[in-house]
Scaffold this active site. Structure first.
Site, PDB file in Angstrom:
ATOM      1  N   HIS A 184      -0.296  11.464  -0.902  1.00 27.02           N
ATOM      2  CA  HIS A 184       0.569  11.923   0.497  1.00 27.02           C
ATOM      3  C   HIS A 184       2.039  11.915  -1.005  1.00 27.02           C
ATOM      4  O   HIS A 184       2.814  12.824  -0.637  1.00 27.02           O
ATOM      5  CB  HIS A 184       0.593  11.428   0.545  1.00 27.02           C
ATOM      6  CG  HIS A 184       0.129  11.227   2.210  1.00 27.02           C
ATOM      7  ND1 HIS A 184      -1.039  11.240   2.221  1.00 27.02           N
ATOM      8  CD2 HIS A 184       0.166  10.889   3.817  1.00 27.02           C
ATOM      9  CE1 HIS A 184      -1.808  11.218   3.327  1.00 27.02           C
ATOM     10  NE2 HIS A 184      -0.623  10.890   4.438  1.00 27.02           N
ATOM     11  N   HIS A 238      -3.442   2.742  -0.808  1.00 26.01           N
ATOM     12  CA  HIS A 238      -3.197   2.871  -2.185  1.00 26.01           C
ATOM     13  C   HIS A 238      -2.805   1.583  -2.616  1.00 26.01           C
ATOM     14  O   HIS A 238      -2.048   0.231  -1.997  1.00 26.01           O
ATOM     15  CB  HIS A 238      -2.094   3.669  -2.681  1.00 26.01           C
ATOM     16  CG  HIS A 238      -2.779   4.710  -2.016  1.00 26.01           C
ATOM     17  ND1 HIS A 238      -3.650   5.857  -2.978  1.00 26.01           N
ATOM     18  CD2 HIS A 238      -2.619   5.883  -0.977  1.00 26.01           C
ATOM     19  CE1 HIS A 238      -3.556   7.006  -2.190  1.00 26.01           C
ATOM     20  NE2 HIS A 238      -2.757   7.308  -1.683  1.00 26.01           N
TER      21      HIS A 238
END
Length: 343
Positions: A184, A238
């Site tokens: 992303h 993450h």
């Protein structure tokens, strides 16, 4: 002489009109779109190749790194949905910049600017995507929520070497080994970073006029990309290292680096005087100026030739008139009588 003046004026008007057409954007999608696309056909073929590579990298399994029981302490964060869905990434990183490019096209009518901006953006995003997914597959770092992906019922199981034996959904397990780096974040900085460069040139953010407010427009896309990266940590997709060390400092840097290289392939740096337009636009201006100078030079030569021809014709007329006057005087009867009388 009147014809010569008309010829000169016509040539000057033609040259001015030609220059004005180039400056106002006579090169539209309808008139030059196909020609521009054909000129860059190999670039589009490379884009298709990058798309195929990206699909392959996304489809293959990443490296399944050893995950022991003692490593699970940092991998037991809850599974959450994405604050920024996967489908939204191409919306703001690709389609939003393209919409801005199209809006500027309708204002300037320059197909070179539209084509090169879209081509540069797609290269920026796809190169970054290939790099990101290649690193993801090679590293295979588990996500912070890997425990619940691997053991959705909460019952962990390990083999004789201490490695996990997952019994969760295959898709969740596969995705659970793609923590580093943040896709992303990389996509966001690649697409919005390219948009930052583009807007910097179009609004002339570095023209030394002291309009600091322009920088707010320039930094807005980068702020959005940064917030997307932070959301990846908040969603436990993450590790903070993936986004801040590997994303903000990694994905950001190589995402912006790729965006910068792709942008500078088609546009001058925004801090230059001509940073608001593509290289091809100024090349067309140079070609137009060269052709205009050639037209002026040709018209000057034609004018000098016509003036020389008119001068020669006038000299011939004067010589013929003088010779005719002399002959008439010599053959006149009165002159003969005078001559006879004198004799």
């Amino acid at each position: 002489m009147w014809g010569l003046s008309f010829f000169r004026n016509f040539k000057g008007i033609f040259a001015q009109d030609r220059m004005r057409e180039v400056q106002l954007g006579a090169h539209t999608i309808r008139s030059h779109g196909v020609a521009v696309a054909k000129t860059h056909k190999y670039d589009w073929l490379i884009l298709l190749l990058l798309m195929v590579i990206e699909v392959i990298l996304y489809a293959i399994h990443p490296f399944y790194r050893f995950v022991g029981k003692d490593m699970m302490e940092d991998l037991k964060y809850p599974m959450k949905s994405n604050t920024v869905p996967v489908w939204a990434v191409p919306m703001y990183a690709v389609l939003l910049p393209i919409a801005i490019f199209i809006a500027i096209y309708f204002r300037r009518r320059d197909v070179y600017d539209l084509h090169h901006s879209i081509l540069g953006l797609l290269f920026s995003v796809l190169i970054t995507a290939v790099l990101t997914d290649a690193i993801k597959d090679a590293v295979g770092r588990p996500r912070p929520d890997f425990f619940w992906r691997c053991f959705p019922d909460g019952k962990d199981l390990y083999d004789e070497l201490g490695n996990v034996i997952c019994h969760g959904e295959k898709g969740d397990i596969k995705e659970g080994h793609k923590s580093f780096p943040s896709g992303h974040t990389a996509w966001s900085f690649a697409g919005l970073g390219f948009l930052t460069w583009y807007l910097s040139g179009k609004i002339k953010a570095f023209n030394r006029s002291g309009h600091v407010a322009k920088l707010c427009i320039v930094f807005l896309p980068l702020l959005i990309a940064s917030l997307v990266g932070i959301s990846r940590v908040d969603d436990y997709w993450h590790h903070w290292q993936d986004v801040f060390a590997g994303g903000i400092l990694g994905s950001c840097l190589y995402g912006l680096t790729v965006a910068t290289f792709c942008y500078l392939q088609f546009f001058p740096p925004p801090y230059q005087t001509e940073g608001w337009g593509p290289y091809s636009y100024f090349q067309m201006l140079e070609e137009s100026r060269a052709s205009t100078q050639a037209v002026h030079a040709e018209s000057e030569l034609n004018m000098q030739a016509m003036e020389a021809q008119n001068a020669n014709q006038q000299d011939e007329r004067s010589n013929n008139a003088f010779m005719g006057l002399t002959l008439a005087r010599d053959s006149s009867p009165a002159s003969d009588d005078v001559e006879n009388g004198r004799r």
